[in-house]
Design an enzyme around this catalytic site. Structure first.
Site, PDB file in Angstrom:
ATOM      1  N   LYS A   1       0.837  -1.777   0.112  1.00 11.83           N
ATOM      2  CA  LYS A   1      -0.448  -0.153   0.135  1.00 11.83           C
ATOM      3  C   LYS A   1       1.208   1.216   0.233  1.00 11.83           C
ATOM      4  CE  LYS A   1      -4.189  -1.849   2.344  1.00 11.83           C
ATOM      5  NZ  LYS A   1      -5.125  -1.974   3.251  1.00 11.83           N
TER       6      LYS A   1
ATOM      7  N   ASP B   1      -9.719   2.952   1.789  1.00  9.14           N
ATOM      8  CA  ASP B   1      -9.860   3.017   3.045  1.00  9.14           C
ATOM      9  C   ASP B   1     -10.550   3.774   4.400  1.00  9.14           C
ATOM     10  OD1 ASP B   1      -8.910   0.063   3.145  1.00  9.14           O
ATOM     11  OD2 ASP B   1      -6.831   0.405   3.191  1.00  9.14           O
TER      12      ASP B   1
ATOM     13  N   GLY C   1       0.095   0.320   7.999  1.00 18.90           N
ATOM     14  CA  GLY C   1      -0.934   1.162   7.184  1.00 18.90           C
ATOM     15  C   GLY C   1      -2.012   0.964   7.110  1.00 18.90           C
ATOM     16  N   ALA C   2      -3.098   0.657   8.035  1.00 17.24           N
ATOM     17  CA  ALA C   2      -4.144   0.375   8.341  1.00 17.24           C
ATOM     18  C   ALA C   2      -4.381   1.652   9.677  1.00 17.24           C
ATOM     19  CB  ALA C   2      -4.640  -1.083   8.518  1.00 17.24           C
TER      20      ALA C   2
ATOM     21  N   ASN D   1       0.731   1.313  20.177  1.00 22.25           N
ATOM     22  CA  ASN D   1       1.365   0.543  19.694  1.00 22.25           C
ATOM     23  C   ASN D   1       3.381  -0.269  20.179  1.00 22.25           C
ATOM     24  OD1 ASN D   1       1.566  -0.400  16.601  1.00 22.25           O
ATOM     25  ND2 ASN D   1       3.778   0.176  16.414  1.00 22.25           N
ATOM     26  N   ARG D   2       2.561  -1.235  19.282  1.00 18.70           N
ATOM     27  CA  ARG D   2       3.983  -2.689  20.596  1.00 18.70           C
ATOM     28  C   ARG D   2       5.129  -1.627  19.781  1.00 18.70           C
ATOM     29  NH1 ARG D   2       4.037  -8.271  17.991  1.00 18.70           N
ATOM     30  NH2 ARG D   2       5.002  -7.160  16.360  1.00 18.70           N
ATOM     31  N   THR D   3       5.302  -1.325  19.522  1.00 21.38           N
ATOM     32  CA  THR D   3       6.274  -0.442  18.855  1.00 21.38           C
ATOM     33  C   THR D   3       6.218   0.670  19.197  1.00 21.38           C
ATOM     34  OG1 THR D   3       7.526  -2.362  18.059  1.00 21.38           O
ATOM     35  CG2 THR D   3       8.664  -0.324  17.924  1.00 21.38           C
TER      36      THR D   3
ATOM     37  N   ARG E   1       7.805   3.537  16.118  1.00 26.09           N
ATOM     38  CA  ARG E   1       7.056   3.636  14.784  1.00 26.09           C
ATOM     39  C   ARG E   1       5.666   4.275  14.489  1.00 26.09           C
ATOM     40  NH1 ARG E   1       4.727  -2.030  12.292  1.00 26.09           N
ATOM     41  NH2 ARG E   1       3.903  -1.137  10.062  1.00 26.09           N
TER      42      ARG E   1
ATOM     43  N   LEU F   1     -10.516  -4.080  12.740  1.00 25.80           N
ATOM     44  CA  LEU F   1     -10.480  -4.248  11.100  1.00 25.80           C
ATOM     45  C   LEU F   1     -10.047  -5.372  10.880  1.00 25.80           C
ATOM     46  CD1 LEU F   1     -10.317  -1.598  11.550  1.00 25.80           C
ATOM     47  CD2 LEU F   1      -8.045  -1.588  10.336  1.00 25.80           C
TER      48      LEU F   1
HETATM   49  P1  NDP Z   1       0.774  -3.667   9.217  1.00 24.42           P
HETATM   50  O1  NDP Z   1       1.676  -5.031   8.906  1.00 24.42           O
HETATM   51  O2  NDP Z   1       1.372  -2.358   8.186  1.00 24.42           O
HETATM   52  O3  NDP Z   1       0.944  -3.456  10.276  1.00 24.42           O
HETATM   53  C1  NDP Z   1       1.326  -3.856  11.121  1.00 24.42           C
HETATM   54  C2  NDP Z   1       0.612  -3.418  13.191  1.00 24.42           C
HETATM   55  O4  NDP Z   1      -0.607  -4.101  13.998  1.00 24.42           O
HETATM   56  C3  NDP Z   1       1.621  -3.003  13.731  1.00 24.42           C
HETATM   57  O5  NDP Z   1       1.175  -1.702  14.474  1.00 24.42           O
HETATM   58  C4  NDP Z   1       2.654  -4.204  14.974  1.00 24.42           C
HETATM   59  O6  NDP Z   1       2.873  -3.412  16.110  1.00 24.42           O
HETATM   60  C5  NDP Z   1       0.943  -4.725  15.076  1.00 24.42           C
HETATM   61  N1  NDP Z   1       0.513  -6.077  16.272  1.00 24.42           N
HETATM   62  C6  NDP Z   1       1.298  -6.726  14.942  1.00 24.42           C
HETATM   63  N2  NDP Z   1       1.077  -8.032  15.484  1.00 24.42           N
HETATM   64  C7  NDP Z   1       0.940  -7.461  16.822  1.00 24.42           C
HETATM   65  C8  NDP Z   1       0.589  -8.420  17.999  1.00 24.42           C
HETATM   66  N3  NDP Z   1       0.630  -9.517  18.721  1.00 24.42           N
HETATM   67  N4  NDP Z   1       0.240  -7.375  19.305  1.00 24.42           N
HETATM   68  C9  NDP Z   1       0.203  -6.268  19.467  1.00 24.42           C
HETATM   69  N5  NDP Z   1       0.672  -5.908  18.385  1.00 24.42           N
HETATM   70  C10 NDP Z   1       1.062  -6.083  17.075  1.00 24.42           C
HETATM   71  O7  NDP Z   1      -0.368  -4.370   8.706  1.00 24.42           O
HETATM   72  P2  NDP Z   1      -1.826  -3.332   8.437  1.00 24.42           P
HETATM   73  O8  NDP Z   1      -1.729  -2.121   9.077  1.00 24.42           O
HETATM   74  O9  NDP Z   1      -1.459  -3.102   6.204  1.00 24.42           O
HETATM   75  O10 NDP Z   1      -2.532  -4.249   8.827  1.00 24.42           O
HETATM   76  C11 NDP Z   1      -3.038  -4.397   9.892  1.00 24.42           C
HETATM   77  C12 NDP Z   1      -4.619  -5.727  10.617  1.00 24.42           C
HETATM   78  O11 NDP Z   1      -5.881  -4.464   9.736  1.00 24.42           O
HETATM   79  C13 NDP Z   1      -4.150  -6.633   9.659  1.00 24.42           C
HETATM   80  O12 NDP Z   1      -4.808  -7.853  10.335  1.00 24.42           O
HETATM   81  C14 NDP Z   1      -4.842  -6.212   8.536  1.00 24.42           C
HETATM   82  O13 NDP Z   1      -5.691  -7.805   7.376  1.00 24.42           O
HETATM   83  C15 NDP Z   1      -5.815  -5.489   8.314  1.00 24.42           C
HETATM   84  N6  NDP Z   1      -7.049  -5.142   7.845  1.00 24.42           N
HETATM   85  C16 NDP Z   1      -8.245  -4.608   7.206  1.00 24.42           C
HETATM   86  C17 NDP Z   1      -9.041  -4.231   6.989  1.00 24.42           C
HETATM   87  C18 NDP Z   1     -10.403  -5.012   6.326  1.00 24.42           C
HETATM   88  O14 NDP Z   1     -10.901  -4.212   5.516  1.00 24.42           O
HETATM   89  N7  NDP Z   1     -11.276  -5.289   6.880  1.00 24.42           N
HETATM   90  C19 NDP Z   1      -8.154  -2.890   5.732  1.00 24.42           C
HETATM   91  C20 NDP Z   1      -6.544  -3.216   5.903  1.00 24.42           C
HETATM   92  C21 NDP Z   1      -6.278  -3.897   7.247  1.00 24.42           C
HETATM   93  P3  NDP Z   1       4.680  -3.496  16.087  1.00 24.42           P
HETATM   94  O15 NDP Z   1       4.710  -2.267  15.153  1.00 24.42           O
HETATM   95  O16 NDP Z   1       4.683  -3.289  17.205  1.00 24.42           O
HETATM   96  O17 NDP Z   1       4.610  -4.247  15.247  1.00 24.42           O
END
Ligand code: NDP
Length: 302
Positions: A69, A105, A130-131, A150-152, A155, A215
């Protein structure tokens, strides 16, 4: 606007389980538009080449999903103002042989906010990918005060320093903040394909005044939604978000506006059942029955 033999696609990696072909092919049929929406699995190294193929083969447009994205922006001819501000694109439209990037989105989420979560107050968004970017942008545009956890932490600081208050994803910070929150958005991947996972640290409790918007849609009934429902929260699930962005993308490509509920129903009919039990490996959890028109939402459809 009706176009003959409209070619559309979604690109991502992985993309095998995308529900977008089911939604958009159903919409093409419903509008009597000849065309086909396909899925294309491409990793980052193949992105430029794939876009060249779309151009050569006169695709009318395509969706972009994880992990492209943000990267896809480098290969487009122009962006609309929302996509430019957010720095992410999920929908591309071919206009006069030029690729124009949009972010439905954001526009889909804005519609959910307007129709399902009236008014505005304080929102807590979990995640910084991204979301989350799209959600934070939409919320601030609609007048919400936004906190991001956020976990990190770094970021989140980089992504949202100017737009939101940033807090750690820990029990003390969240517990304190949730007392002043009316909308909790899970924009993290926590819970995706893992029925036992939740973004909330152990010890965080939810209260009935909070609307929880999830989401993640696989599984549809996440642990967060289940526990939020038990706590008496209002719920909006991940398919509502998915359907809203699809309705806006279809409108951009075809000029035809179908209800969000149409796309939701098409996505539900494609979902494999059982969901949470099979993904967690926990047979005691049972299966989630999903049927057309059914929703995990505590609120009525838009
Ligand atoms: P990214 O990979 O860009 O970001 C993932 C995020 O999730 C990061 O902030 C990461 O934290 C955090 N994360 C991952 N695992 C954990 C955990 N176990 N505990 C806490 N935080 C965690 O993904 P996207 O932003 O693109 O997507 C995020 C979610 O949204 C996905 O599940 C995706 O499927 C869903 N989504 C759904 C849509 C819909 O239409 N319903 C549309 C777009 C997305 P860190 O920075 O610490 O790694």
């Amino acid at each position: 606007m009706t176009r003959d033999n409209l070619r559309l696609a979604v690109i991502g990696n992985p993309v095998a389980h995308s529900l977008s072909p089911a939604m958009h092919n159903a919409a093409l049929r419903a509008c009597s538009i000849e065309g086909l929406y396909s899925r294309v699995d491409v990793d980052s190294s193949g992105l430029a080449e794939q876009l060249a193929i779309f151009r050569k083969e006169c695709f009318a447009g395509f969706n972009v999903t994880i992990p492209h994205k943000e990267k896809v922006v480098d290969f487009l001819d122009d962006l609309d103002s929302v996509a430019r501000t957010v720095g992410a694109v999920n929908t591309v439209v071919t206009e006069d042989h030029r690729f124009i990037g949009y972010n439905t989105d954001v526009t889909g989420f804005q519609r959910i906010l307007g129709t399902r979560i009236p008014g505005h107050g304080s929102a807590l968004v979990i995640g910084a990918g991204g979301a989350a970017r799209g959600c934070v942008y939409a919320l601030t545009m609609e007048g919400w005060g936004v906190t991001v956890a956020n976990r990190t932490l770094d970021r989140a600081e980089v992504a949202f320093r100017d737009r939101a208050e940033i807090i750690p994803l820990d029990v003390r910070s969240l517990g304190e903040r949730l007392g002043r929150t009316s909308l909790l958005v899970n924009a993290s991947s926590a819970g995706m394909n893992l029925a036992q996972e939740t973004p909330l640290p152990a010890g965080v409790t939810l209260t009935p005044g909070i609307t929880v918007l999830e989401l993640v849609y696989s599984p549809l009934q996440t642990r967060l939604l289940r526990e939020a429902g038990e706590a008496g929260c209002s719920l909006v699930d991940g398919l509502d978000f998915l359907a809203a962005q699809a309705a806006d993308a279809f409108h951009l490509w075809t000029g035809r506006r179908l209800a969000d509920a149409f796309f939701r129903e098409a996505a539900e009919s494609e979902l494999t059942i059982p969901t949470s039990a099979s993904q967690s490996g926990d047979p005691a959890k049972g299966s989630l029955s999903v049927r057309a028109g059914a929703t995990a939402s505590g609120k009525s459809g838009a």
